[in-house]
Design a protein around this motif. Sequence first.
Motif, short mmCIF file in Angstrom:
data_model
loop_
_atom_site.label_atom_id
_atom_site.label_comp_id
_atom_site.label_asym_id
_atom_site.label_seq_id
_atom_site.Cartn_x
_atom_site.Cartn_y
_atom_site.Cartn_z
N GLU A 25 2.88 86.64 76.56
CA GLU A 25 2.08 86.71 75.34
C GLU A 25 1.47 85.36 74.98
O GLU A 25 0.33 85.29 74.50
CB GLU A 25 2.94 87.22 74.17
N MET A 26 2.20 84.27 75.24
CA MET A 26 1.65 82.95 74.99
C MET A 26 0.48 82.66 75.93
O MET A 26 -0.50 82.00 75.55
CB MET A 26 2.73 81.88 75.16
N LEU A 346 -2.26 82.24 84.28
CA LEU A 346 -1.42 81.94 85.43
C LEU A 346 -0.09 81.35 84.98
O LEU A 346 0.98 81.67 85.53
CB LEU A 346 -2.14 80.97 86.36
N GLY A 347 -0.13 80.49 83.95
CA GLY A 347 1.10 79.92 83.42
C GLY A 347 2.02 80.99 82.85
O GLY A 347 3.23 80.98 83.11
N GLY A 348 1.43 81.93 82.09
CA GLY A 348 2.24 83.03 81.56
C GLY A 348 2.84 83.88 82.66
O GLY A 348 4.01 84.27 82.61
N PHE A 349 2.02 84.17 83.70
CA PHE A 349 2.50 84.96 84.83
C PHE A 349 3.65 84.25 85.56
O PHE A 349 4.69 84.85 85.86
CB PHE A 349 1.34 85.23 85.79
N ARG A 353 7.56 85.31 86.08
CA ARG A 353 8.04 85.64 87.43
C ARG A 353 9.07 84.66 87.98
O ARG A 353 10.06 85.06 88.58
CB ARG A 353 6.84 85.74 88.39
N ILE A 354 8.82 83.37 87.82
CA ILE A 354 9.72 82.39 88.45
C ILE A 354 10.47 81.55 87.42
O ILE A 354 11.32 80.74 87.79
CB ILE A 354 8.94 81.46 89.41
N GLY A 355 10.14 81.72 86.15
CA GLY A 355 10.81 80.95 85.10
C GLY A 355 9.90 79.86 84.55
O GLY A 355 9.01 79.35 85.24
N VAL A 356 10.14 79.51 83.28
CA VAL A 356 9.29 78.53 82.60
C VAL A 356 9.42 77.15 83.24
O VAL A 356 8.42 76.44 83.44
CB VAL A 356 9.64 78.48 81.10
#
Length: 388
Positions: A25-26, A346-349, A353-356
């Motif tokens: 959402e961010m 892309l950052g949200g995805f 998927r792999i963690g923040v």
Amino acid sequence: MVGDQISLIAIPLLAVLTIGAGAAEMGYLTAAALLPNLFLSLLAGAWVDRRGYKRKVMIGADLGRAALLLVVPVLAFTGVLNLWHLCALSFAIGTLTVFYEVADGSLFAAVVRRPDYIAANSLTNGARAMSFVAGPSVGGVLVQVLTAPFALVADVLSYLGSALLLTRIAPPESPGSPSGSGGWGISSGLTFIARSAVLRQLLLGVTVINLFNYVFHALLILYVTTVLGLSPGMLGAVIGIASIGGLVGAAVTGPLTRRFGIGPVVVLGYVAFPLPLILIPLADGPPPMVIGMLLTAEFFSALGVMILDIGVGSLQTAATPVSRLSLVKGAQRTVNYGVRPIGALLGGFLGERIGVHPALWIGAVGALTGVFFVLFSPVPRMRELPDA
């Protein structure tokens, strides 16, 4: 600019703390504000160039943004505000921002003499650096005291103040061209950039930085508040204090340029902006150590972005004929700003998927690769601003 910095911290905090937005959402929210750059910058540049009188465009954009932003506290007060309202309003405000900033690039050339480009860019970017110091600190406090929706009223007032100040100048502006070429010449700005080795490589390098920087920043507030545990007030104070680095950067860019030449200073900016951000995913340990690493990262990154923006902005303006500035600025925004929503999504995805934390590493390291586009160009050998 001070008001915008308040919104840049208040709107994400509103999404995270009030609406409960997650990583995806961010990414959507950040992208919504930036998508107009991708879809409308070319059209806006051609329209502004055709219309002329850039100051009036900027005043209209200020008044429109003030009205739109005022909707957020109204919706929050009535209890109906949700993420999609924020996305829609961010998109509309971003649209008006595109028109404002495309016009602003041409207005700059109307009021500043060519030999003063670096000095004038240092002053305007120094003002921006000052807003980085004041805005997040004030924004963090306002969010804690008034809550995030009502903190945005400060940005509403800032737009009204900007419009008022713009009515008090009378720059020597042209009325614009009565007719455009090739569909208002929409593609001519991109063509001009593609044929200029300086403009092309500068734009490619900055575009790579922005793509990965927005992968990073779409997740930054989420990471700092939920993983590192900083409060909104502390986050605002850290960003505000560290942004003094921007004032330092604005002050030293002129002397550095006179000493080493414009080209080497621009190359320095491509490295000095993204490199310090590596400290943020490295931040660990007791709270004082974490806060110290965040302060260091933000301070030196703010210093670097001022060197980058002043140098690149002066080079781009000097290398572009005044008659094409709006078209070229629109084309530059389409590419440079157009990748920002892609980076945010892309950052949200990646965060989902792999963690923040791993996504922050990708953003920080990826941004450093932008310098390679400039290293293999005429820019490092330049000592003076080029002729348009």
